[in-house]
Motif scaffolding. Structure first.
Motif, PDB file in Angstrom:
ATOM      1  N   ALA A 285     -52.948 -29.710  89.139  1.00 52.97           N
ATOM      2  CA  ALA A 285     -53.415 -30.290  90.345  1.00 52.97           C
ATOM      3  C   ALA A 285     -54.016 -30.084  91.360  1.00 52.97           C
ATOM      4  O   ALA A 285     -53.420 -29.434  91.734  1.00 52.97           O
ATOM      5  CB  ALA A 285     -52.477 -31.712  90.198  1.00 52.97           C
ATOM      6  N   ALA A 286     -54.750 -30.584  92.305  1.00 57.08           N
ATOM      7  CA  ALA A 286     -55.803 -30.865  93.342  1.00 57.08           C
ATOM      8  C   ALA A 286     -55.913 -31.279  93.760  1.00 57.08           C
ATOM      9  O   ALA A 286     -56.063 -32.015  93.987  1.00 57.08           O
ATOM     10  CB  ALA A 286     -56.762 -28.856  92.658  1.00 57.08           C
ATOM     11  N   HIS A 287     -56.178 -30.990  95.261  1.00 54.68           N
ATOM     12  CA  HIS A 287     -57.409 -31.882  96.341  1.00 54.68           C
ATOM     13  C   HIS A 287     -58.198 -31.045  97.094  1.00 54.68           C
ATOM     14  O   HIS A 287     -57.896 -29.692  97.487  1.00 54.68           O
ATOM     15  CB  HIS A 287     -55.586 -31.513  97.690  1.00 54.68           C
ATOM     16  N   GLY A 288     -59.236 -31.522  96.192  1.00 51.41           N
ATOM     17  CA  GLY A 288     -60.678 -30.554  96.996  1.00 51.41           C
ATOM     18  C   GLY A 288     -60.550 -29.115  95.662  1.00 51.41           C
ATOM     19  O   GLY A 288     -59.568 -29.471  94.498  1.00 51.41           O
ATOM     20  N   PRO A 289     -61.083 -27.937  96.435  1.00 51.66           N
ATOM     21  CA  PRO A 289     -60.603 -26.985  95.684  1.00 51.66           C
ATOM     22  C   PRO A 289     -59.624 -26.188  96.106  1.00 51.66           C
ATOM     23  O   PRO A 289     -58.945 -24.481  95.303  1.00 51.66           O
ATOM     24  CB  PRO A 289     -61.830 -26.188  96.510  1.00 51.66           C
ATOM     25  N   VAL A 290     -57.985 -26.842  96.738  1.00 46.15           N
ATOM     26  CA  VAL A 290     -57.086 -26.415  97.252  1.00 46.15           C
ATOM     27  C   VAL A 290     -56.564 -26.791  95.426  1.00 46.15           C
ATOM     28  O   VAL A 290     -55.316 -27.665  95.812  1.00 46.15           O
ATOM     29  CB  VAL A 290     -56.413 -26.589  98.251  1.00 46.15           C
ATOM     30  N   GLY A 291     -55.187 -25.631  95.208  1.00 45.50           N
ATOM     31  CA  GLY A 291     -54.533 -26.257  93.919  1.00 45.50           C
ATOM     32  C   GLY A 291     -53.373 -26.658  94.419  1.00 45.50           C
ATOM     33  O   GLY A 291     -52.439 -25.500  94.857  1.00 45.50           O
ATOM     34  N   LEU A 293     -50.660 -28.056  92.154  1.00 48.32           N
ATOM     35  CA  LEU A 293     -49.524 -27.923  91.304  1.00 48.32           C
ATOM     36  C   LEU A 293     -49.803 -27.361  90.115  1.00 48.32           C
ATOM     37  O   LEU A 293     -50.746 -27.293  89.499  1.00 48.32           O
ATOM     38  CB  LEU A 293     -49.512 -29.385  90.359  1.00 48.32           C
ATOM     39  N   HIS A 294     -48.778 -26.356  89.908  1.00 43.24           N
ATOM     40  CA  HIS A 294     -49.666 -25.266  89.112  1.00 43.24           C
ATOM     41  C   HIS A 294     -48.736 -25.374  88.368  1.00 43.24           C
ATOM     42  O   HIS A 294     -46.968 -25.592  87.998  1.00 43.24           O
ATOM     43  CB  HIS A 294     -49.187 -24.282  89.350  1.00 43.24           C
ATOM     44  N   SER A 317     -45.390 -35.702  95.949  1.00 44.02           N
ATOM     45  CA  SER A 317     -46.120 -36.553  95.988  1.00 44.02           C
ATOM     46  C   SER A 317     -47.234 -36.496  95.243  1.00 44.02           C
ATOM     47  O   SER A 317     -47.149 -37.555  94.406  1.00 44.02           O
ATOM     48  CB  SER A 317     -45.963 -37.208  97.179  1.00 44.02           C
ATOM     49  N   THR A 318     -47.756 -35.619  94.845  1.00 41.02           N
ATOM     50  CA  THR A 318     -48.730 -35.155  94.481  1.00 41.02           C
ATOM     51  C   THR A 318     -48.489 -35.832  92.806  1.00 41.02           C
ATOM     52  O   THR A 318     -49.104 -36.210  92.071  1.00 41.02           O
ATOM     53  CB  THR A 318     -49.400 -34.622  94.299  1.00 41.02           C
ATOM     54  N   LEU A 319     -47.011 -35.206  92.255  1.00 40.61           N
ATOM     55  CA  LEU A 319     -46.574 -35.365  91.078  1.00 40.61           C
ATOM     56  C   LEU A 319     -46.093 -36.770  90.768  1.00 40.61           C
ATOM     57  O   LEU A 319     -47.004 -37.255  89.326  1.00 40.61           O
ATOM     58  CB  LEU A 319     -45.693 -34.059  90.709  1.00 40.61           C
TER      59      LEU A 319
END
Length: 525
Positions: A285-291, A293-294, A317-319
């Motif tokens: 998952a990413a916020h815009g161009p920035v990853g 979750l990997h 929180s993204t997870l």
């Protein structure tokens, strides 16, 4: 406000802030939320306030800013800050930001989501220092950021609030509160929702801000250990009244950090086999161009509890939002599998958000917030919906009269419990709890966790708990997942991970939590 005097100049010889016989209650009658509260805060003094959620702590804090929550009014008593009445419009303009500033338990709500951090700080500085040149404003903004231990470079100044971690948002909010050089800070749960590493840093930062000089503070916290090490005096509120601390054990004992035995945890939650539950495979998952979750993979069997740990900004929180479909997945999969009866509506996996204020519609009464999922899942009648709403509020420790209130009329802890009740109204198979106990006192938080444990045992509810509280992870979770920079650093049974950590991040989290407990036990004065 009753007993308002003609505003006088600040009295250098008296207390900086005081309340006398302050009583606050609902506008339409009913029991007061604050009764006959009297206190005084001298220059240079830090006064701590403890008490259960809903005991009136926030109402007391807000009164020093001349504010009461919607639906409440001042029934009796007086408030003075620097000799002025903060409930008077002219006096409030002279006081707020310049003499007294506020930092709440939901810092994101004090930041404008559409404005960059540098813009918000610059506007605050211009408001407090009219006539300042642009270069002077920029210099003051950088000085504020450095004072709260944040980057002062152009890249950070250009970020939006959603592009910083929770800990960074907390410190930006503190910088805004300090922008006017106030003589007094009112801090409402300033370390809630932070992991042990950031909470420890925030506690140290606030201790530095409050140490020395003549700046006063009213400090509301559910962390009695920290209050004991920072505050000069501590008062306790119970059902809206200030009560004596008593000669012994003025601070509640710290909850145990050990991993309990299976007998301690109660009957084993029902298991339905390894093929049923929440399955995450290779998640990106990413916020815009920035990853962000990997390649995250984890399995949460139905009826079990998994705790997700990690420092602020690690992707927790993204997870949580990915698990419930609120954040787009850039790669991998999230899947719920079970053999239960197909649901009529709604996702089987539901979120209980950390920011309950943002999750609830401020214009909607609690009854309406609960009615929507209740009618959607079973098509209940109006009467059945009302009865079930009352039952759900009872489960989370709230009375039926809360149904007629709006979120702004509730305390932070009450809002959190309403958010949990609304999630349970959708009859989920799994809940993802993002720091749901961070705004609650120990006793209330334990009650919420007991409720989740009961639902696991009786209904097979699956729980994913994003938390910074290692004690909660140790005593409630079956397994633990530790995130570091968006990757799974360590995962396994809670007993093994928390008692024999292998990754440096896990060891640091445990060391900071243990160090805080040790420092608090000494409580230097």
């Amino acid at each position: 406000m009753t007993g308002r005097d003609t505003p006088q100049g600040p009295d250098a010889g008296g207390p900086l802030a005081e309340t006398r016989g302050l009583t606050v209650g609902p506008v339409d009658g009913g029991p007061p939320v604050l009764s006959d509260a009297s206190l005084a805060v001298a220059r240079g003094q830090v006064l701590g306030v403890v008490g259960r959620s809903g005991s009136g702590k926030s109402s007391l804090a807000y009164s020093l800013l001349g504010h009461v929550r919607p639906g409440l009014r001042v029934r009796a008593g007086t408030v003075r800050v620097a000799g002025l009445d903060p409930f008077g419009k002219a006096e409030a303009r002279r006081l707020r930001g310049r003499v007294v500033s506020f930092l709440g338990q939901e810092p994101a709500s004090s930041l404008n989501p559409a404005l960059r951090i540098g813009t918000q700080l610059a506007e605050a500085v211009r408001l407090r220092t009219p006539g300042a040149r642009r270069d002077e404003v920029q210099a003051l903004v950088r000085e504020l950021l450095v004072s709260v231990r944040l980057p002062a470079d152009r890249a950070f100044l250009r970020r939006l609030p959603r592009q910083v971690s929770g800990g960074q948002a907390q410190r930006v909010a503190l910088a805004l509160a300090l922008s006017g050089g106030p003589s007094m800070l009112v801090l409402d749960e300033p370390t809630s929702g932070l992991d042990p590493v950031l909470a420890d840093g925030m506690r140290t930062l606030l201790a530095d801000v409050l140490s020395g000089g003549d700046r006063a503070a009213l400090l509301v916290s559910h962390d009695p250990v920290w209050l004991g090490s920072v505050a000069d005096d501590v008062i306790r509120l119970e059902q809206g009244r200030i009560v004596p601390q008593g000669p012994e054990a003025p601070f509640p004992a710290v909850r145990p950090s050990r991993s309990p035995s299976r007998e301690d945890r109660g009957p084993e939650a029902p298991r339905t086999g390894a093929s049923e539950g929440l399955f995450v495979r290779g998640l990106h998952a990413a916020h815009g161009p920035v990853g962000v979750l990997h390649d995250v993979s984890l399995t949460v069997p139905q009826g079990s509890c998994t705790a997700v740990l990690g420092v602020s900004g690690s992707g927790k929180s993204t997870l949580a939002r990915c698990l419930v479909g609120l954040h787009p997945v850039a790669g991998g999969s999230v899947e719920w599998r079970d053999s239960g009866t197909p649901r009529r509506r709604g996702s089987p996996v539901q979120l209980v958000a950390q920011d309950a204020r943002g999750a609830l519609n401020p214009r909607e009464r609690v009854a309406d917030a609960l009615a929507r999922p209740l009618r959607g899942t079973r098509g209940r009648t109006v009467r059945e919906t009302w009865d079930e709403s009352v039952r759900l509020l009872g489960l989370v420790g709230l009375e039926a009269d809360v149904l007629s209130r709006r979120p702004g009329e509730l305390s932070g802890g009450q809002r959190q419990r309403v958010a949990l009740a609304r999630t349970l109204a959708a009859e989920p198979r799994a809940v993802v709890c993002d720091e749901v106990t961070s705004a609650l006192d120990g006793e209330t938080a334990s009650g919420i966790l007991d409720l989740l444990d009961s639902l696991r045992r009786t209904q097979g509810l699956t729980v994913v708990m994003v938390t910074h509280d290692l004690s909660t992870a140790a005593t409630r979770a079956d397994q633990v997942v530790v995130l570091d920079e968006g990757r799974v650093a360590e995962a396994g049974p809670a007993d093994r991970v928390l008692e024999h950590p292998e990754h440096p991040v896990t060891r640091e989290l445990l060391a900071r939590a243990a160090g805080h407990a040790l420092t608090g036990s000494e409580r230097p004065r």
